[in-house]
Design a protein around this motif. Structure first.
Motif, PDB file in Angstrom:
ATOM      1  N   GLU A  85       0.813  -1.216   0.000  1.00 31.33           N
ATOM      2  CA  GLU A  85       0.000   0.000   0.000  1.00 31.33           C
ATOM      3  C   GLU A  85       0.845   1.262   0.000  1.00 31.33           C
ATOM      4  OE1 GLU A  85      -3.026   2.549  -0.107  1.00 31.33           O
ATOM      5  OE2 GLU A  85      -3.197   0.392  -0.305  1.00 31.33           O
ATOM      6  N   LYS A  86       1.910   1.241   0.770  1.00 31.10           N
ATOM      7  CA  LYS A  86       2.706   2.450   0.887  1.00 31.10           C
ATOM      8  C   LYS A  86       3.563   2.684  -0.346  1.00 31.10           C
ATOM      9  CE  LYS A  86       5.746   4.875   4.114  1.00 31.10           C
ATOM     10  NZ  LYS A  86       6.492   4.775   5.383  1.00 31.10           N
ATOM     11  N   TYR A  87       4.101   1.595  -0.931  1.00 31.58           N
ATOM     12  CA  TYR A  87       4.934   1.703  -2.119  1.00 31.58           C
ATOM     13  C   TYR A  87       4.360   0.806  -3.204  1.00 31.58           C
ATOM     14  CZ  TYR A  87       8.165   3.651   1.271  1.00 31.58           C
ATOM     15  OH  TYR A  87       8.726   4.405   2.258  1.00 31.58           O
ATOM     16  N   PRO A  88       3.464   1.330  -4.033  1.00 29.85           N
ATOM     17  CA  PRO A  88       2.842   0.510  -5.057  1.00 29.85           C
ATOM     18  C   PRO A  88       3.837  -0.025  -6.076  1.00 29.85           C
ATOM     19  CG  PRO A  88       2.230   2.820  -5.298  1.00 29.85           C
ATOM     20  CD  PRO A  88       2.977   2.713  -4.023  1.00 29.85           C
ATOM     21  N   PHE A  89       4.958   0.661  -6.260  1.00 29.14           N
ATOM     22  CA  PHE A  89       6.048   0.123  -7.054  1.00 29.14           C
ATOM     23  C   PHE A  89       7.353   0.694  -6.519  1.00 29.14           C
ATOM     24  CE2 PHE A  89       5.556   4.224  -8.748  1.00 29.14           C
ATOM     25  CZ  PHE A  89       4.309   4.351  -9.333  1.00 29.14           C
ATOM     26  N   PRO A  90       8.508   0.062  -6.820  1.00 29.95           N
ATOM     27  CA  PRO A  90       9.781   0.525  -6.270  1.00 29.95           C
ATOM     28  C   PRO A  90      10.089   1.961  -6.694  1.00 29.95           C
ATOM     29  CG  PRO A  90      10.001  -1.659  -7.226  1.00 29.95           C
ATOM     30  CD  PRO A  90       8.645  -1.151  -7.612  1.00 29.95           C
ATOM     31  N   PRO A  91      10.938   2.675  -5.936  1.00 29.41           N
ATOM     32  CA  PRO A  91      11.316   4.051  -6.300  1.00 29.41           C
ATOM     33  C   PRO A  91      11.967   4.098  -7.675  1.00 29.41           C
ATOM     34  CG  PRO A  91      12.013   3.522  -4.064  1.00 29.41           C
ATOM     35  CD  PRO A  91      11.533   2.242  -4.659  1.00 29.41           C
ATOM     36  N   LYS A  92      11.750   5.215  -8.376  1.00 25.46           N
ATOM     37  CA  LYS A  92      12.265   5.341  -9.743  1.00 25.46           C
ATOM     38  C   LYS A  92      13.786   5.241  -9.797  1.00 25.46           C
ATOM     39  CE  LYS A  92      10.014   9.187 -10.607  1.00 25.46           C
ATOM     40  NZ  LYS A  92       9.024   9.217  -9.516  1.00 25.46           N
ATOM     41  N   ASP A  93      14.480   5.821  -8.815  1.00 29.34           N
ATOM     42  CA  ASP A  93      15.947   5.767  -8.825  1.00 29.34           C
ATOM     43  C   ASP A  93      16.446   4.328  -8.794  1.00 29.34           C
ATOM     44  OD1 ASP A  93      15.983   8.490  -8.872  1.00 29.34           O
ATOM     45  OD2 ASP A  93      16.325   8.743  -6.712  1.00 29.34           O
TER      46      ASP A  93
ATOM     47  N   ALA B  21      18.662  -0.379 -11.643  1.00 28.68           N
ATOM     48  CA  ALA B  21      18.502  -1.795 -12.010  1.00 28.68           C
ATOM     49  C   ALA B  21      18.450  -1.970 -13.522  1.00 28.68           C
ATOM     50  CB  ALA B  21      17.239  -2.348 -11.364  1.00 28.68           C
ATOM     51  N   LEU B  22      17.872  -0.995 -14.211  1.00 29.61           N
ATOM     52  CA  LEU B  22      17.744  -1.082 -15.669  1.00 29.61           C
ATOM     53  C   LEU B  22      19.113  -1.056 -16.346  1.00 29.61           C
ATOM     54  CD1 LEU B  22      15.542  -1.183 -17.885  1.00 29.61           C
ATOM     55  CD2 LEU B  22      15.756   1.297 -18.062  1.00 29.61           C
ATOM     56  N   GLN B  23      20.058  -0.350 -15.757  1.00 33.67           N
ATOM     57  CA  GLN B  23      21.392  -0.241 -16.354  1.00 33.67           C
ATOM     58  C   GLN B  23      22.167  -1.553 -16.289  1.00 33.67           C
ATOM     59  OE1 GLN B  23      23.243   2.982 -14.251  1.00 33.67           O
ATOM     60  NE2 GLN B  23      21.955   4.557 -15.190  1.00 33.67           N
ATOM     61  N   THR B  24      21.848  -2.372 -15.293  1.00 27.67           N
ATOM     62  CA  THR B  24      22.611  -3.614 -15.101  1.00 27.67           C
ATOM     63  C   THR B  24      21.842  -4.872 -15.488  1.00 27.67           C
ATOM     64  OG1 THR B  24      21.856  -3.722 -12.798  1.00 27.67           O
ATOM     65  CG2 THR B  24      23.938  -2.589 -13.226  1.00 27.67           C
ATOM     66  N   GLU B  25      20.536  -4.770 -15.573  1.00 26.96           N
ATOM     67  CA  GLU B  25      19.718  -5.961 -15.829  1.00 26.96           C
ATOM     68  C   GLU B  25      19.915  -6.447 -17.259  1.00 26.96           C
ATOM     69  OE1 GLU B  25      17.931  -9.035 -14.787  1.00 26.96           O
ATOM     70  OE2 GLU B  25      17.806  -7.424 -13.319  1.00 26.96           O
ATOM     71  N   LYS B  26      20.113  -7.737 -17.435  1.00 27.08           N
ATOM     72  CA  LYS B  26      20.282  -8.304 -18.764  1.00 27.08           C
ATOM     73  C   LYS B  26      18.940  -8.387 -19.480  1.00 27.08           C
ATOM     74  CE  LYS B  26      20.006 -12.986 -16.886  1.00 27.08           C
ATOM     75  NZ  LYS B  26      20.699 -14.288 -16.749  1.00 27.08           N
TER      76      LYS B  26
ATOM     77  N   ASN C  99       9.874  -6.384 -16.744  1.00 28.65           N
ATOM     78  CA  ASN C  99       9.118  -5.969 -15.555  1.00 28.65           C
ATOM     79  C   ASN C  99       9.574  -4.613 -15.041  1.00 28.65           C
ATOM     80  OD1 ASN C  99       7.745  -8.392 -15.680  1.00 28.65           O
ATOM     81  ND2 ASN C  99       9.038  -9.416 -14.179  1.00 28.65           N
ATOM     82  N   ILE C 100      10.886  -4.360 -15.081  1.00 32.81           N
ATOM     83  CA  ILE C 100      11.408  -3.054 -14.654  1.00 32.81           C
ATOM     84  C   ILE C 100      10.871  -1.950 -15.560  1.00 32.81           C
ATOM     85  CG2 ILE C 100      13.506  -1.658 -14.478  1.00 32.81           C
ATOM     86  CD1 ILE C 100      14.962  -4.231 -13.611  1.00 32.81           C
ATOM     87  N   LEU C 101      10.847  -2.199 -16.859  1.00 29.04           N
ATOM     88  CA  LEU C 101      10.332  -1.201 -17.808  1.00 29.04           C
ATOM     89  C   LEU C 101       8.841  -0.929 -17.571  1.00 29.04           C
ATOM     90  CD1 LEU C 101      12.206  -2.491 -20.986  1.00 29.04           C
ATOM     91  CD2 LEU C 101      12.509  -0.239 -19.918  1.00 29.04           C
ATOM     92  N   ILE C 102       8.100  -1.972 -17.210  1.00 29.07           N
ATOM     93  CA  ILE C 102       6.674  -1.785 -16.904  1.00 29.07           C
ATOM     94  C   ILE C 102       6.522  -0.927 -15.652  1.00 29.07           C
ATOM     95  CG2 ILE C 102       4.554  -2.958 -16.219  1.00 29.07           C
ATOM     96  CD1 ILE C 102       5.518  -5.370 -17.879  1.00 29.07           C
ATOM     97  N   PHE C 103       7.318  -1.204 -14.629  1.00 26.39           N
ATOM     98  CA  PHE C 103       7.286  -0.401 -13.403  1.00 26.39           C
ATOM     99  C   PHE C 103       7.601   1.062 -13.701  1.00 26.39           C
ATOM    100  CE2 PHE C 103       8.085  -4.313 -10.687  1.00 26.39           C
ATOM    101  CZ  PHE C 103       6.886  -4.222 -10.020  1.00 26.39           C
ATOM    102  N   LEU C 104       8.629   1.287 -14.534  1.00 22.22           N
ATOM    103  CA  LEU C 104       9.017   2.661 -14.871  1.00 22.22           C
ATOM    104  C   LEU C 104       7.917   3.375 -15.648  1.00 22.22           C
ATOM    105  CD1 LEU C 104      12.774   2.156 -15.815  1.00 22.22           C
ATOM    106  CD2 LEU C 104      11.894   3.680 -14.031  1.00 22.22           C
ATOM    107  N   SER C 105       7.269   2.655 -16.551  1.00 18.53           N
ATOM    108  CA  SER C 105       6.166   3.252 -17.309  1.00 18.53           C
ATOM    109  C   SER C 105       5.052   3.716 -16.378  1.00 18.53           C
ATOM    110  CB  SER C 105       5.637   2.240 -18.326  1.00 18.53           C
ATOM    111  OG  SER C 105       4.544   2.762 -19.047  1.00 18.53           O
ATOM    112  N   ARG C 106       4.739   2.894 -15.372  1.00 17.37           N
ATOM    113  CA  ARG C 106       3.676   3.255 -14.434  1.00 17.37           C
ATOM    114  C   ARG C 106       4.127   4.352 -13.474  1.00 17.37           C
ATOM    115  NH1 ARG C 106       2.286  -3.104 -13.800  1.00 17.37           N
ATOM    116  NH2 ARG C 106       1.004  -3.253 -15.657  1.00 17.37           N
ATOM    117  N   ALA C 107       5.412   4.322 -13.101  1.00 12.54           N
ATOM    118  CA  ALA C 107       5.924   5.325 -12.172  1.00 12.54           C
ATOM    119  C   ALA C 107       5.902   6.722 -12.787  1.00 12.54           C
ATOM    120  CB  ALA C 107       7.347   4.953 -11.754  1.00 12.54           C
ATOM    121  N   TYR C 108       6.132   6.800 -14.105  1.00  8.84           N
ATOM    122  CA  TYR C 108       6.165   8.102 -14.789  1.00  8.84           C
ATOM    123  C   TYR C 108       4.804   8.496 -15.362  1.00  8.84           C
ATOM    124  CZ  TYR C 108      11.246   8.683 -14.600  1.00  8.84           C
ATOM    125  OH  TYR C 108      12.534   8.877 -14.171  1.00  8.84           O
TER     126      TYR C 108
END
Length: 463
Positions: free
Chosen positions: A22-30, A35-40, A47-56
């Motif tokens: 409830e408090k953090y519906p998705f991880p912080p953008k930073d 994670a996006l820079q290192t994730e293969k 999933n990270i890209l989906i989170f970022l799309s929703r965060a922005y």
């Protein structure tokens, strides 16, 4: 365009796809960007890209769309079905917000085809709900039909209420249809269930209920709901702050409390300008223009210009339209490319098999000729001859059957007549050829019977 609260509720729904905190519906953008820079290149990156799309989503729609587009392309590349469905739903919400309902529907219909084969009822229910939202502006009855499909799936598979707030969505739909009593019935259901699991859902529901009572003309009751949402916002900082302040401003304006209306409208404008919410900027600037129209011509002109500019931005959005256009075309192109490649692979496989069967039949015929010259047992020759003929004529049937089906346009009666005609031609030929083979073999037997030392003579002469 639908109210911003409607889109906000849809965004809440999207957030539930991956996290229930409830408090953090998705991880912080930073953290996500690091994670996006290192994730293969795998499903985790999608999933990270989906989170970022929703965060922005509320901060920068262009970035949100870009991340969603990248996630969809990667999900298609690695054949990550769940990622394709989630990206399709997220991108469609942005297309709806950009007033591109047609493109959202086309994208969701493609997503729905994938979802139907995937067999996940939760994702299928989300896709149905998204289709309901997309159709809702163009065809309310069609939108409601998809909403009810989603509700039926939720009830059938006992999907938890905190996963998909179906009553909230149907309440919004009935609100836009103008069926306010039905809207209130569904919104009350969602309000009671939301108290157990989500303060955000409570806030969105209370805001919608306030809007319904406002439409009913019950200004005091509408105001009480708006104030409750405002108290939620003060404690939990909701992403619908601009909408809350705007509704409060409208309510005070209808109650002839001009100063309070201006106060909340200015707060709404500051909030909506921060997130570039052109729909709300237009409505808020229009409210401030009305408030200053008779008392301050300079400010009235300022807000009138601002409202006009927001309206132009809302209906032009050329850059977003191009993004939506080319993203959708890329999705369709990739889908057609995969279908073409799959069809070509199937045709290549069939051609290889046809060539293999042809070579096999010719090999059998050649073997029978060699064995005949070597004067082998006539029974073996008869068996090889009958088998080769059987293979040859059945192979002809396999080759001709697709042409017959195409010629008959898949009509059972015409197909049956063509097959009967083919059988009436092929069967006598097959029978005649088989009879000739047996006669030929019988002649060999008689020849061997009359001259049993033929093989020895042949061998002696060869020596």
């Amino acid at each position: 365009m639908r109210t911003f609260c409607f889109l906000t509720a849809f965004t809440f729904l999207s957030m539930f796809s991956f996290a229930q905190n409830e408090k953090y519906p998705f991880p912080p953008k930073d953290s996500l960007l690091k994670a996006l820079q290192t994730e293969k290149i795998d499903s985790n990156r999608v999933n990270i890209l989906i989170f970022l799309s929703r965060a922005y989503h509320f901060e920068n729609a262009e970035k949100a769309y870009s991340y969603g587009q990248e996630g969809l392309r990667l999900a298609q590349k690695i054949n990550y079905t769940k990622g394709q469905i989630s990206c399709g739903v997220s991108l469609s919400s942005l297309l709806i917000e950009m007033n591109q309902h047609g493109k959202a529907i086309e994208l969701l219909l493609k997503t729905n085809e994938i979802s139907e084969t995937f067999g996940n009822p939760v994702l299928q229910a989300r896709v149905f709900m998204a289709l309901g939202l997309a159709y809702g502006k163009l065809d309310y009855s069609k939108g409601l039909e998809y909403m009810l499909k989603s509700r039926d799936l939720i009830h059938q598979y006992h999907i938890p209420e905190n996963t998909i707030p179906i009553n909230l969505m149907i309440g919004f739909m009935y609100k836009d249809l103008g069926e306010l009593d039905s809207a209130l019935a569904y919104l009350h259901k969602n309000y009671q269930s939301s108290l157990r699991y989500s303060i955000r859902s409570v806030a969105a529901t209370a805001l919608a209920m306030g809007q319904v009572y406002d439409k009913m003309g019950n200004i005091p009751l509408a105001k009480s709901y708006f104030q409750s949402v405002l108290s939620f916002n003060n404690n939990h900082r909701l992403p619908i702050s601009g909408e809350i302040y705007l509704e409060m401003g409208k309510n005070y304006w209808k109650s002839n409390q001009r100063d309070s209306a201006i106060y909340f409208a200015e707060k709404a404008l500051a909030e909506t300008q921060k997130h570039k919410s052109y729909t709300l900027i237009h409505q808020t600037a229009q409210l401030l223009f009305q408030a200053y129209e008779k008392t301050d011509a300079r400010l009235a002109l300022k807000y009138h210009i601002m409202a006009s500019a927001a309206k132009d931005s809302l209906y032009n959005l050329d850059k977003f339209k191009e993004i939506g256009k080319y993203t959708f075309l890329e999705i369709i192109r990739q889908e057609h490319l995969r279908e073409t490649q799959s069809q070509q692979a199937l045709e290549r496989s069939q051609h290889v098999q046809y060539v293999g069967i042809t070579i096999f039949i010719l090999t059998i015929i050649m073997v029978s000729v060699v064995l005949y010259k070597r004067q082998v047992n006539p029974t073996i020759l008869e068996w090889i001859g009958v088998v080769s003929l059987l293979l040859l004529f059945e192979f002809l049937n396999i080759i001709l059957e697709p042409s017959i089906t195409k010629l008959s346009n898949r009509s059972p009666i015409i197909t049956l007549l063509c097959l009967v005609t083919l059988a009436s031609i092929v069967s006598p030929i097959h029978h005649f050829a088989e009879t000739r083979v047996k006669t030929w073999v019988k002649g060999i037997r008689i020849k061997h019977h009359l001259n049993p030392n033929l093989d020895d003579g042949v061998n002696a002469s060869e020596e």
